[in-house]
Design a protein around this motif. Sequence first.
Motif, mmCIF file in Angstrom:
data_model
loop_
_atom_site.group_PDB
_atom_site.id
_atom_site.type_symbol
_atom_site.label_atom_id
_atom_site.label_comp_id
_atom_site.label_asym_id
_atom_site.label_seq_id
_atom_site.Cartn_x
_atom_site.Cartn_y
_atom_site.Cartn_z
ATOM 1 N N VAL A 71 57.326 38.317 37.893
ATOM 2 C CA VAL A 71 58.300 39.486 37.640
ATOM 3 C C VAL A 71 58.684 40.452 38.830
ATOM 4 O O VAL A 71 57.718 40.751 39.697
ATOM 5 C CB VAL A 71 57.346 40.562 36.882
ATOM 6 N N SER A 72 59.788 40.504 39.143
ATOM 7 C CA SER A 72 60.372 41.246 40.456
ATOM 8 C C SER A 72 61.449 41.984 40.185
ATOM 9 O O SER A 72 61.915 42.191 39.306
ATOM 10 C CB SER A 72 60.629 39.786 41.336
ATOM 11 N N GLY A 73 61.526 42.844 41.080
ATOM 12 C CA GLY A 73 62.737 44.041 41.350
ATOM 13 C C GLY A 73 64.064 43.286 41.762
ATOM 14 O O GLY A 73 65.144 44.079 41.554
ATOM 15 N N HIS A 95 62.378 46.439 30.317
ATOM 16 C CA HIS A 95 61.805 44.994 30.693
ATOM 17 C C HIS A 95 60.520 44.575 29.956
ATOM 18 O O HIS A 95 60.244 43.450 29.622
ATOM 19 C CB HIS A 95 61.887 44.923 32.252
ATOM 20 N N ASN A 123 67.421 46.462 37.871
ATOM 21 C CA ASN A 123 67.095 45.112 37.132
ATOM 22 C C ASN A 123 65.704 44.993 37.215
ATOM 23 O O ASN A 123 64.738 45.225 38.365
ATOM 24 C CB ASN A 123 67.829 43.905 37.349
ATOM 25 N N ARG A 124 64.938 44.144 36.302
ATOM 26 C CA ARG A 124 63.880 43.227 36.502
ATOM 27 C C ARG A 124 63.979 41.886 36.247
ATOM 28 O O ARG A 124 64.931 41.671 35.552
ATOM 29 C CB ARG A 124 62.871 43.675 35.830
ATOM 30 N N ARG A 133 67.381 38.094 33.766
ATOM 31 C CA ARG A 133 67.677 39.428 34.180
ATOM 32 C C ARG A 133 67.668 40.509 32.942
ATOM 33 O O ARG A 133 68.327 40.066 32.130
ATOM 34 C CB ARG A 133 68.878 39.603 34.864
ATOM 35 N N ARG A 163 65.472 47.675 34.026
ATOM 36 C CA ARG A 163 64.327 48.028 34.363
ATOM 37 C C ARG A 163 63.332 48.758 33.181
ATOM 38 O O ARG A 163 62.386 48.313 33.069
ATOM 39 C CB ARG A 163 64.242 48.691 35.733
#
Length: 159
Positions: free
Chosen positions: A107-109, A82, A6-7, A76, A79
């Motif tokens: 923005v994060s993983g 995104h 996800n991102r 959410r 990936r």
Amino acid sequence: MVRFKNRWLLVEFLPCPAAGSLHPPRFSEEQTTSKAIWAALKQSVITHFGDTGWGAVGSSLTVKYFSPKTNLCIIRVARDPHKIAWASVTLMTTVDSRKYVPHVVHVSGTIKQAQLAAIRHNREVVARYRARAKTPTGYQDSYEEFLQKSTEEIGSLQD
């Protein structure tokens, strides 16, 4: 087995002032909800990227957190698509017939990094408010309680 990657988008919705008003609107009893943000985001994806864009994003798009007090939202999305969701967020203009300017803060993983960015962002906003009010460093105000409460609320999110 391969995990689903996800991102996480941390978005701040800045309310626009009403026509003819110079001041941003105050918080009212009727607040925006996470369902309204999801519906507005869905409409933005369909409008700007069509059914193909919604097909890519729709199955993984979720609004995990929204605070009506700070207008901070964690979204959410898968990936791979995104960037479609990110572009759709920035192209949104209204949520529940109220005008907002969306600002993607981070923005994060992982959700943990999104949580830490949200807590850091809340602290920066409170520091700006305190600087504007010119309060001394040791002054106790309602912001301390707000920061404590929001930190607990954001920290309790699960993937």
